[in-house]
Design an enzyme around this catalytic site. Structure first.
Site, PDB file in Angstrom:
ATOM      1  N   GLU A   1      30.974  97.576  66.064  1.00 16.49           N
ATOM      2  CA  GLU A   1      31.409  98.848  66.651  1.00 16.49           C
ATOM      3  C   GLU A   1      30.334  99.539  67.473  1.00 16.49           C
ATOM      4  O   GLU A   1      29.923 100.662  67.188  1.00 16.49           O
ATOM      5  CB  GLU A   1      31.921  99.786  65.560  1.00 16.49           C
ATOM      6  CG  GLU A   1      33.118  99.235  64.824  1.00 16.49           C
ATOM      7  CD  GLU A   1      33.800 100.255  63.919  1.00 16.49           C
ATOM      8  OE1 GLU A   1      33.247 101.334  63.714  1.00 16.49           O
ATOM      9  OE2 GLU A   1      34.904  99.964  63.445  1.00 16.49           O
TER      10      GLU A   1
ATOM     11  N   GLU B   1      38.172  94.383  60.651  1.00 16.15           N
ATOM     12  CA  GLU B   1      38.400  95.530  59.763  1.00 16.15           C
ATOM     13  C   GLU B   1      39.794  96.079  59.994  1.00 16.15           C
ATOM     14  O   GLU B   1      40.270  96.134  61.129  1.00 16.15           O
ATOM     15  CB  GLU B   1      37.404  96.682  60.027  1.00 16.15           C
ATOM     16  CG  GLU B   1      36.013  96.427  59.515  1.00 16.15           C
ATOM     17  CD  GLU B   1      35.052  97.586  59.764  1.00 16.15           C
ATOM     18  OE1 GLU B   1      35.484  98.750  59.768  1.00 16.15           O
ATOM     19  OE2 GLU B   1      33.858  97.292  59.961  1.00 16.15           O
TER      20      GLU B   1
END
Ligand code: BGP
Length: 481
Positions: free
Chosen positions: A170, A382
């Protein structure tokens, strides 16, 4: 709901779950580990929920064998975890800490002995403090060789056993929170620096992917991107334009660079107009273009909905908007960039207690958009539901989590049936763990851990109802959702 005939999940589909070092390990200063920026940031008053930190976290460092045993009993096929840079290089560079190398080597061996594929995240935000102090960490180009050196050390140590690598977790989140809204270390608000930092991260990511491929390691590598698909509130062309602006600035701006090695046209033009576009040095463009990820890692939690935001008098709180870190529904604030877009509530989707939208169809949309635009396999690294869980007579009846995950598994199946190459699904998270800004009360795990903001819990592990549900999903390869 009626839907078309669905394809089966591939036989080697990587059913798994995920974690990150700082959020689970604890043992923050043991066996030669150096301090990371997070070890220090959490000690600044007011930065985290009730001052929670990862000093102990859920003590995975000392209990990893128990955790792997529970994974094996669940039938898990893959486990995604991150390596703490500061365990390998306490000072970010220089002397290797053998004890740190050994910890992850043992973990990898234990996983493999139990038939679980290790998926290694090289960087999940815990930058060595020494590098932050020496040259500002990601603010300097010096991070590029240091990051490559660290990654190369991991490739050499574990490349014979690890087949899936996530370069950066991320990048869009850690740069945004670190340099745009000051909620992650180093806690700055500087739009120009933000885009420069992000550029360095792009270069480091490309250099590490190239290094991996040059070394001829058998395996795959890619970044994990936090993708929030953007919608328009309705068919008003200005609202559609707002949604396209959001998609350009918040998604293409990263994924285009990963895959095509170029910033998207409209976004770059906008940043140039404002004088905050990243500075390129000779060789940057070539480096970005030369690196090819083997898959796109997708962290999917929610979707966002947009409306037009006029340039004069529009919503402008991009660098300081209120995030809900309390778990009190309805306490987050909409945000926006005048002249581009603003976020608005979507009346068609429910939200969690932390105001995250629940939108499984959005996962199907995310997978299809990535597959069509980038033509890469997708590894869902995720996806999960952060909620309060209650322990009742030694059980956690998290039917709301089962419902959430069930719908997302179906959405993946639908996307596969649409033609998307999805190679795996590692939910967030395996055990309960520390949420960076939300403490221990926002739980995501299949396995409950007795830990809370007092950080004095017994750390006992208790499989939740969702653990047994996922066990069946895996055993049936996604047929019994
Ligand atoms: C992602 C991070 C994870 C995890 C997750 C849940 O952005 O990669 O590390 O924290 O989000 O977020 P939160 O803990 O804020 O609920």
């Amino acid at each position: 709901m009626e839907h078309k005939k669905l394809a089966a999940f591939p036989r080697d589909f990587l059913w798994g779950s995920a974690s990150a070092a700082y959020q689970i390990e604890g043992a923050y200063d043991e066996d030669g580990k150096g301090l990371s920026v997070w070890d220090n940031f959490v000690r600044i008053p007011g930065k985290t929920f009730k001052g929670t930190n990862g000093d102990i976290a859920v003590d995975h460092y000392h209990r990893y064998q128990e955790d792997v045993k529970l994974m094996a009993e669940m039938g898990m096929k893959a486990y995604r975890f991150s390596i703490a840079w500061t365990r390998i290089f306490p000072n970010g560079t220089g002397e290797v800490n053998e004890a740190g190398l050994k910890f992850y080597s043992d973990l990898i061996d234990d996983l493999l002995a139990n038939g679980i594929e290790p998926l290694v995240t090289i960087y999940h935000w815990d930058l060595p403090q020494t590098l932050q102090d020496a040259y500002g960490g990601w603010e300097s180009r010096q991070i590029i060789p240091d990051f490559v050196n660290y990654a190369e050390t991991l490739f050499k140590a574990y490349g014979d056993r690890v087949k899936y690598w996530v370069s950066l977790n991320e990048q869009n989140i850690f740069t945004h929170m670190g340099w745009q809204i000051a909620t992650h270390p180093p806690g700055k608000r500087d739009p120009k620096l933000f885009y420069q930092v992000n550029h360095h991260a792009n270069l480091a990511n490309a250099a590490v992917i190239n290094k991996f491929h040059e070394m001829g390691i058998e395996g795959k590598i890619g970044p994990s991107f936090a993708y929030t698909p953007q919608y328009a509130i309705d068919a008003n062309p200005l609202n559609v334009l707002a949604a396209e602006n959001a998609e350009e600035m918040m998604a293409h701006f990263w994924m285009d660079v990963y895959v095509y090695g170029e910033y998207p046209i409209v976004a770059l033009n906008y940043l140039k107009e404002l004088g905050i576009a990243p500075t390129f040095e000779p060789g940057d463009a070539e480096l970005l273009k030369s690196a090819k990820p083997d898959f796109m890692g997708l962290n999917f939690y929610q979707t966002a909905t947009n409306a037009w935001n006029p340039i004069d008098g529009g919503v402008e709180n991009k660098d300081s908007y209120q995030m809900n870190t309390t778990g009190k529904k309805g306490t987050s604030q909409d945000s926006g960039i005048p002249g581009l877009q603003k976020t608005v509530k979507n009346p068609f989707v429910e939200t969690t207690n932390w105001d995250w939208t629940i939108d499984p169809v959005g996962l199907r949309i995310a997978l299809r958009r990535i597959a069509s635009r980038y033509r890469l396999p997708v590894l869902i690294t995720e996806n999960g539901l952060g909620e309060y869980d209650e322990l009742e007579d030694g059980h956690v009846h998290d039917d709301y989590r089962i419902d959430f995950l069930k719908k997302h598994v179906l959405a993946i199946k639908e996307a596969i049936s649409d033609g998307v190459d999805v190679i795996g699904y590692t939910t967030w998270s395996y055990t309960d763990l520390l949420s960076w800004l939300n403490g221990y009360q926002k739980r995501y795990g299949f396995v409950y851990v007795d830990q809370d903001e007092t950080m004095t819990g017994s750390l006992k592990r208790i499989p939740k109802d969702s653990y047994y549900w996922y066990q069946d999903v895996i055993a049936s390869n996604g047929e019994d959702e």
